[in-house]
Design a protein around this motif. Structure first.
Motif, PDB file in Angstrom:
ATOM      1  N   ARG A   1      -2.598   0.302  -4.323  1.00 50.08           N
ATOM      2  CA  ARG A   1      -2.297  -1.067  -3.894  1.00 50.08           C
ATOM      3  C   ARG A   1      -1.587  -1.787  -5.031  1.00 50.08           C
ATOM      4  O   ARG A   1      -2.017  -1.722  -6.181  1.00 50.08           O
TER       5      ARG A   1
ATOM      6  N   ALA B   1      -1.793  12.618   2.092  1.00 50.08           N
ATOM      7  CA  ALA B   1      -1.482  11.278   2.598  1.00 50.08           C
ATOM      8  C   ALA B   1       0.025  11.074   2.628  1.00 50.08           C
ATOM      9  O   ALA B   1       0.710  11.310   1.644  1.00 50.08           O
TER      10      ALA B   1
ATOM     11  N   TYR C   1       0.857  -1.183   0.000  1.00 50.59           N
ATOM     12  CA  TYR C   1       0.000   0.000   0.000  1.00 50.59           C
ATOM     13  C   TYR C   1       0.897   1.238   0.000  1.00 50.59           C
ATOM     14  O   TYR C   1       1.770   1.377   0.873  1.00 50.59           O
TER      15      TYR C   1
ATOM     16  N   ALA D   1       1.084   5.481  -0.116  1.00 50.07           N
ATOM     17  CA  ALA D   1       0.366   6.741   0.074  1.00 50.07           C
ATOM     18  C   ALA D   1       0.834   7.754  -0.962  1.00 50.07           C
ATOM     19  O   ALA D   1       2.029   8.006  -1.096  1.00 50.07           O
TER      20      ALA D   1
ATOM     21  N   VAL E   1       1.966   5.430   6.028  1.00 47.51           N
ATOM     22  CA  VAL E   1       0.935   4.400   5.909  1.00 47.51           C
ATOM     23  C   VAL E   1       1.427   3.126   6.588  1.00 47.51           C
ATOM     24  O   VAL E   1       2.604   2.782   6.490  1.00 47.51           O
TER      25      VAL E   1
ATOM     26  N   ILE F   1      -4.556   6.124  -1.961  1.00 49.75           N
ATOM     27  CA  ILE F   1      -3.749   4.974  -1.595  1.00 49.75           C
ATOM     28  C   ILE F   1      -3.727   4.020  -2.776  1.00 49.75           C
ATOM     29  O   ILE F   1      -4.774   3.606  -3.278  1.00 49.75           O
TER      30      ILE F   1
ATOM     31  N   VAL G   1      -3.360   5.762   7.791  1.00 44.21           N
ATOM     32  CA  VAL G   1      -2.688   6.762   6.953  1.00 44.21           C
ATOM     33  C   VAL G   1      -2.622   8.088   7.698  1.00 44.21           C
ATOM     34  O   VAL G   1      -3.599   8.496   8.349  1.00 44.21           O
TER      35      VAL G   1
END
Length: 334
Positions: free
Chosen positions: A185, A210, A174, A176, A213, A183, A222
């Motif tokens: 992935r 952000a 993940y 940021a 994380v 976010i 976050v």
């Protein structure tokens, strides 16, 4: 990354008052050897020690860190584009340097190429983020033991991937995005990134949104640097994000953070103010380390057992980038 550069459900939660206090300075028999001692921290931490003083002239300003077996720490030096190890003795050993982008590269907001978050997989592979403002180098990278850096996923040029977390159970990374407020992935095996979460609470408000994380207790946590907040986003059974909840506010300049291993209690790096805050499960916080303990714009925190590691980048102070260690009075059960 934070301002100033120009150009957790747990069955082991316990109250602080029930902690057994430990006196004296940090003893690091199985971790990094302390070089010298700073002033006393605030409970539940003991006094801090410098594990390493880094070389500002060489750009050794640690943006993020992950702990390695045997007590060393792997770090990213953001602007020299280096992945390095700080050994138990305090010696710095560069593992890799990322390629420079073309001369017309413009990393969003920062302008310069930026090496961000770093995590370690179960097989000791390192994963890290690199942003350049170009399509060919704004990516997720990995470094296997004894190998060379490899690109495993490409991110758009207009992103600023910053913090990075790994869910070991699903082998999903993940990332940021501090500029687009989302976010990402990415499979740890490599592949096409997907936008996992994008909500207004992740967006910037003038600089960076952000930032840090972590994956903790079935959720992605976050921080938002501009808003001074921590958010919790549950990971649902099908892997999609649940409703975002603001877990803490008032954390001015919050960068990275780490669980103490006691429920939803966290330690958060407050970069601009050169502070570390202890954030309780109900969202309240107390400053437990500050500049008198040697902090120089902390960017990253890691916890192993009862030892806390704090990486200081000195982005604002431009004085003494370093790695600090301290101990929790109440060790986690890990």
């Amino acid at each position: 990354m934070s301002p100033g550069r120009a150009s957790p459900r747990s069955g082991h939660a316990a109250s602080q008052s029930s902690c057994r206090r430990r006196g004296g300075t940090t003893a690091l028999a199985t971790t990094i050897t302390s070089a010298d001692t700073a002033l006393a921290a605030q409970p539940p931490l003991t006094s801090t020690s410098f594990a390493a003083h880094l070389d500002l002239a060489k750009g050794q300003q640690p943006e993020n860190l992950t702990l390695l077996p045997g007590g060393a720490a792997a770090v990213t030096f953001a602007f020299p584009r280096q992945v390095a190890v700080i050994e138990r003795t305090g010696t710095v050993r560069v593992l890799a340097m990322l390629p420079a982008p073309s001369s017309d590269a413009r990393t969003p907001v920062l302008g310069s190429p930026f090496l961000g978050g770093i995590v370690q997989g179960h097989d000791h592979t390192l994963y890290f983020l690199y942003a350049t403002g170009t399509d060919d180098l704004t990516d997720v990278w990995r470094l296997r033991l004894g190998g060379s850096p490899e690109r495993i996923a490409a991110l758009p040029a207009d992103t600023l991937p910053n913090g990075l977390a790994l869910d070991g159970s699903t082998r999903q990374l993940y990332a940021a995005d501090s500029v687009l407020g989302r976010i990402w992935r990415i499979p740890a095996t490599g592949g096409t990134p997907e936008v996992w979460a994008t909500v207004s609470a992740l967006a910037p408000a003038g600089f960076l949104g952000a930032n840090g994380v972590k994956v903790h207790d079935g959720a992605v946590w976050v921080s938002n640097l501009d808003h001074g907040t921590l958010m919790r986003i549950p990971v649902l059974r099908d892997g999609t994000p649940g409703a975002t909840r603001t877990a803490a506010t008032g954390l001015t300049g919050v960068d990275d953070f780490a669980s103490t291993g006691r429920g939803d209690q966290l330690l958060a790096a407050l970069n601009a103010g050169s502070e570390v805050a202890l954030v309780s499960g109900n969202g309240g916080h107390t400053v437990v380390l500050n500049h008198t303990d040697g902090l120089q714009n902390p960017t990253s925190i890691a916890v192993r057992g009862d030892t806390v590691y704090v990486a200081d980048a000195a982005y604002v102070t431009q004085q003494d980038p370093n790695l600090l260690t301290t101990r929790l009075h109440c060790p986690s059960s890990r």
